[in-house]
Design an enzyme around this catalytic site. Structure first.
Site, mmCIF file in Angstrom:
data_model
loop_
_atom_site.group_PDB
_atom_site.id
_atom_site.type_symbol
_atom_site.label_atom_id
_atom_site.label_comp_id
_atom_site.label_asym_id
_atom_site.label_seq_id
_atom_site.Cartn_x
_atom_site.Cartn_y
_atom_site.Cartn_z
ATOM 1 N N TYR A 53 24.341 6.845 -25.096
ATOM 2 C CA TYR A 53 25.122 7.806 -25.895
ATOM 3 C C TYR A 53 24.402 9.146 -26.050
ATOM 4 C CZ TYR A 53 28.596 4.276 -26.537
ATOM 5 O OH TYR A 53 29.575 3.357 -26.267
ATOM 6 N N ARG A 56 25.409 10.965 -22.974
ATOM 7 C CA ARG A 56 26.802 11.421 -23.051
ATOM 8 C C ARG A 56 26.940 12.572 -24.050
ATOM 9 N NH1 ARG A 56 31.221 7.433 -23.876
ATOM 10 N NH2 ARG A 56 32.365 9.179 -23.026
ATOM 11 N N HIS A 106 38.780 6.612 -31.395
ATOM 12 C CA HIS A 106 37.588 5.883 -30.951
ATOM 13 C C HIS A 106 36.299 6.554 -31.425
ATOM 14 C CE1 HIS A 106 39.926 3.729 -27.455
ATOM 15 N NE2 HIS A 106 40.194 3.233 -28.639
ATOM 16 N N CYS A 133 19.258 6.013 -42.367
ATOM 17 C CA CYS A 133 20.479 6.610 -42.914
ATOM 18 C C CYS A 133 20.086 7.601 -44.007
ATOM 19 C CB CYS A 133 21.367 5.504 -43.480
ATOM 20 S SG CYS A 133 22.704 6.123 -44.527
ATOM 21 N N THR A 173 45.232 8.566 -19.376
ATOM 22 C CA THR A 173 44.698 7.287 -19.847
ATOM 23 C C THR A 173 45.217 6.157 -18.959
ATOM 24 O OG1 THR A 173 44.532 5.761 -21.721
ATOM 25 C CG2 THR A 173 46.491 7.174 -21.673
ATOM 26 N N ASN A 198 49.664 11.639 -15.819
ATOM 27 C CA ASN A 198 48.396 11.048 -15.371
ATOM 28 C C ASN A 198 48.188 11.386 -13.897
ATOM 29 O OD1 ASN A 198 46.172 9.512 -16.276
ATOM 30 N ND2 ASN A 198 46.949 7.647 -15.315
ATOM 31 N N ALA A 216 45.537 16.982 -14.589
ATOM 32 C CA ALA A 216 45.970 17.403 -15.926
ATOM 33 C C ALA A 216 45.997 18.920 -16.088
ATOM 34 C CB ALA A 216 45.049 16.783 -16.983
HETATM 35 N N1 APR Z 1 44.144 14.449 -14.561
HETATM 36 C C1 APR Z 1 44.895 13.473 -15.128
HETATM 37 N N2 APR Z 1 44.516 12.179 -15.164
HETATM 38 C C2 APR Z 1 43.346 11.857 -14.588
HETATM 39 C C3 APR Z 1 42.511 12.820 -13.977
HETATM 40 C C4 APR Z 1 42.963 14.171 -13.972
HETATM 41 N N3 APR Z 1 42.258 15.163 -13.419
HETATM 42 N N4 APR Z 1 41.415 12.191 -13.494
HETATM 43 C C5 APR Z 1 41.555 10.895 -13.787
HETATM 44 N N5 APR Z 1 42.721 10.672 -14.433
HETATM 45 C C6 APR Z 1 43.266 9.416 -14.938
HETATM 46 C C7 APR Z 1 42.916 8.198 -14.123
HETATM 47 O O1 APR Z 1 43.877 8.024 -13.081
HETATM 48 C C8 APR Z 1 42.974 7.079 -15.155
HETATM 49 O O2 APR Z 1 44.263 6.506 -15.227
HETATM 50 O O3 APR Z 1 42.702 9.190 -16.218
HETATM 51 C C9 APR Z 1 42.677 7.793 -16.484
HETATM 52 C C10 APR Z 1 41.319 7.450 -17.083
HETATM 53 O O4 APR Z 1 41.271 6.096 -17.397
HETATM 54 P P1 APR Z 1 40.007 5.413 -18.100
HETATM 55 O O5 APR Z 1 38.758 5.831 -17.405
HETATM 56 O O6 APR Z 1 40.287 3.965 -18.220
HETATM 57 O O7 APR Z 1 39.941 6.106 -19.557
HETATM 58 P P2 APR Z 1 40.762 5.779 -20.875
HETATM 59 O O8 APR Z 1 42.138 5.310 -20.557
HETATM 60 O O9 APR Z 1 40.628 6.975 -21.750
HETATM 61 O O10 APR Z 1 39.923 4.584 -21.480
HETATM 62 C C11 APR Z 1 40.330 4.067 -22.718
HETATM 63 O O11 APR Z 1 38.482 2.564 -22.817
HETATM 64 O O12 APR Z 1 36.344 2.428 -22.142
HETATM 65 C C12 APR Z 1 37.138 2.522 -23.251
HETATM 66 O O13 APR Z 1 36.765 3.422 -25.382
HETATM 67 C C13 APR Z 1 36.858 3.784 -24.042
HETATM 68 O O14 APR Z 1 38.381 5.418 -24.929
HETATM 69 C C14 APR Z 1 38.083 4.621 -23.785
HETATM 70 C C15 APR Z 1 39.145 3.589 -23.523
#
Ligand code: APR
Length: 230
Positions: A53, A56, A106, A133, A173, A198, A216
């Site tokens: 973290y 990140r 989150h 803390c 997502t 997406n 995006a």
């Molecule tokens: N524009 C739009 N979408 C995109 C782009 C882009 N440039 N690049 C990637 N993506 C899409 C991918 O196709 C994928 O479907 O973004 C999505 C990212 O998916 P994940 O990596 O699974 O992220 P997310 O859905 O936010 O994960 C949900 O899972 O790991 C946990 O807590 C963590 O908040 C996170 C949660």
């Protein structure tokens, strides 16, 4: 006038350089999720989890919001109705892009949480095991992010917004993590029009009435223009 709820995920921050969780080059690719994103993993190896973290947090501090974050901020400013912006992202790119109201379901990389007394404060750039803390002095500071097996934040407020929304969009997502992946069904039950925006179809794409695929930074500004009637 639409009552809008937007859910964003890692894909909205990809073009800013934040990296997604899943897929090639994803954050989880070389790490077991159970090691870095569960309370058990943290109990086993807090040094390694803090290191993950810390990295990140440093990365998040060096990236800039992109046209998609900025377009959503514009929608929040200019849409005459309510716009509830919910993000699964722990970065602060929506805020940096001009959104002043963001629900971080989150948690936030910039936050620290005391596992002993639940006190929250702004995280230092680097956290280490045993960090005390500031409220109760217990050595149990952790990143204020929601791990697997933990309850996401602000769920009541989010479900309230979903129950009255007329337009729901999920942006960037993968639809693999609940409860967020189920928001589209809540919105559908409320009678809302639902849009998936997406790069590629998510795991729950069939739940959406409308889909728009592409990066995006292109799809989101175009969608916002349409919603604002331009
Ligand atoms: N524009 C739009 N979408 C995109 C782009 C882009 N440039 N690049 C990637 N993506 C899409 C991918 O196709 C994928 O479907 O973004 C999505 C990212 O998916 P994940 O990596 O699974 O992220 P997310 O859905 O936010 O994960 C949900 O899972 O790991 C946990 O807590 C963590 O908040 C996170 C949660």
């Amino acid at each position: 006038m639409d009552n809008i709820v937007i859910l964003t995920g890692a894909g909205i921050s990809t073009e800013s350089g934040m990296g997604t969780f899943r897929g090639a080059g994803g954050l989880w690719e070389n790490r077991r999720v159970e090691d870095v994103a569960t309370p058990e993993g943290f109990a086993r190896d807090p040094e390694m989890v803090h290191r993950f973290y810390n990295m990140r947090r440093q990365k998040a501090a060096s990236v800039r919001p992109n046209a998609a974050h900025e377009a959503l901020a514009r929608l929040q400013r200019e849409h005459p109705g309510k716009v509830t912006l919910v993000t699964q992202n722990v970065d602060a790119l929506h805020e940096a892009g001009g959104s002043d109201s963001v629900i971080h379901m989150h948690g936030r990389l910039a936050g620290a949480l005391c596992a002993a007394c639940d006190h929250r404060w702004e995280a230092p750039d680097e956290m280490h095991p045993g960090f005390p803390c500031p409220a109760c002095a217990a050595p149990h500071a952790r990143p204020d992010v929601v791990w697997f097996g933990e309850m996401p934040y602000h769920m009541e407020e989010i479900f309230d917004a979903l129950s009255t929304c007329t337009l729901f969009a999920a942006i960037g997502t993968s639809g693999q993590v609940y409860p967020a992946a189920g928001f589209v069904q809540e919105a559908f039950r409320a009678g809302a029009h639902t849009v998936e925006i997406n790069l590629e179809p998510s795991a729950v794409v069939s739940d959406f009435a409308e889909t728009r695929f592409g990066p995006a930074t292109q799809t989101v500004p175009a969608w916002v223009d349409e919603v604002l009637g331009r």
